[in-house]
Design a protein around this motif. Structure first.
Motif: not given
Ligand code: ADP
Ligand code: MG
Length: 338
Positions: A192-196, A179-184, A173-177, A23-30
């Motif tokens: 440097l970016t991800a919380d999860h 869900t940010v899902f970014v691949s790399s 965007l994450a701090s605004e609540g 699951q991709v959690p809400q309000g954080v950068v995954t």
């Protein structure tokens, strides 16, 4: 929330995505991390219903993408391929998207401003640099003011300023609540970016944990020793019950070793040392160890750091992810209490 359950995609003989559940959690950068060919883009296309799963399901707020009413208001995405008509201006591209998705036209200048393209809004996208193209793609993703944004390798090919800009945007965007899902495929970028962190290799889930937890599990330290009297050193360590591993270029390494204690032991045993230094495995190395078996094309035979032991086992450096998977492999666990 994005939810994957046993999601699978097969292209002929290639199992691109293999029973992926997370699951991709809400309000954080995954961060969605994996080497090239791991199945990141395929997974993202299935999230957007652009590719049909061979098996399993993926839902956004409990619904399939295709069943969402006005999907741009739920999820905005920037995929790898540029999908902008080159003869259209940035403004017209966004206006067309807005109008076909029942989004107020006023939102167009808002997102142009947000991504810093206001001054070139009336220029055709044909002449845009890669960075400007990325910004336009991100403007499209944000047009519907979605709760979820998804970016596929957004920093690829960007200059440092563009990279910094995208990083800060994702955090905002994450701090605004949202869900940010970014691949790399770069651990250093994710650090440097991800919380999860969700790590995949060959379509399979390798790890799903918070960034601090990943750092805690993979920040193992070692002490490196170099001596012209190896036998004497090994004897001294052995007598003290300290386990040692072979390091690069004839050196030795004691995982989690105590620098001062080792120096004193060497002195007490009359061992000449040419090096006594602390070593820290980088997160990049931890990621490479984790995905070593799932990299499609290796440059040369070795995938690990030079200090891997003779049996080819990753030693203590690979232990963190083993623990993360909850499936320790015999011979690859660190020895505690050295
Ligand atoms: P990533 O984005 O992590 O680099 P992809 O999802 O692009 O990985 O690819 C995963 C695997 O699926 C790779 O082996 C790739 O060659 C294969 N693949 C991706 N898209 C297609 C396709 N349309 N047809 C056949 N094979 C594909
Ligand atoms: Mg990709």
């Amino acid at each position: 929330m994005i939810e994957l359950h046993e999601l699978t995609k097969r292209y002929g003989d290639t199992l691109a995505v293999d029973r992926l559940s997370f699951q991709v959690p809400q309000g954080v950068v995954t961060g969605f991390l994996g080497p090239n060919g791991a199945g990141k883009s395929t997974t993202m296309r299935m999230i957007l219903d652009l590719d049909r799963p061979t098996g399993g399901t993926v839902t956004i707020d409990g619904k399939r993408y295709g069943h969402l009413k006005e999907p741009l208001k739920y999820i905005g995405a920037l995929l790898e391929a540029k999908a902008v008509h080159p003869g259209r201006t940035a403004h017209d591209h966004l206006l067309w998207l807005a109008q076909s998705n029942r989004i107020p036209a006023a939102r167009v200048s808002e997102v142009l401003d947000l991504v810093g393209l206001t001054s070139v809004a009336r220029k055709r996208s044909r002449g845009f640099s890669l960075g400007m193209g990325q910004r336009l793609g991100i403007a499209s993703a944000l047009l519907g003011d979605p709760e979820i944004v998804m970016f596929d390798e957004p920093v690829n090919g960007l200059d440092p300023e563009g990279i910094l800009w995208i990083r800060n945007l994702m955090k905002r965007l994450a701090s605004e609540g949202r869900t940010v899902f970014v691949s790399s495929h770069l651990m250093s970028e994710m650090a440097l970016t991800a919380d999860h962190l969700v790590v995949i290799g060959r379509g399979r889930l390798l790890a799903d944990l918070s960034m601090p937890e990943f750092i805690r599990q993979n920040s193992r330290t070692a002490v490196r020793l170099r001596t012209p009297q190896p036998e004497r050193l090994l004897d001294a360590l052995d007598s003290a019950g300290i386990r040692v591993e072979g390091g690069p270029e004839g050196s030795y390494e004691v995982v989690d070793g105590d620098l001062a204690k080792l120096g004193e032991l060497a002195a007490a045993s009359g061992v000449v040392l040419h090096e006594l230094s602390p070593q820290q495995a980088s997160l990049e190395e931890a990621f490479m160890q984790m995905t070593a078996d799932s990299v499609e094309y290796h440059a040369g035979g070795s995938t690990g750091r030079p200090g891997t032991d003779a049996a080819g086992a990753p030693g203590a450096w690979g232990a963190g992810w083993q623990a993360a998977k909850g499936a320790p492999t015999p011979g690859t666990q660190p020895k505690e209490g050295d």
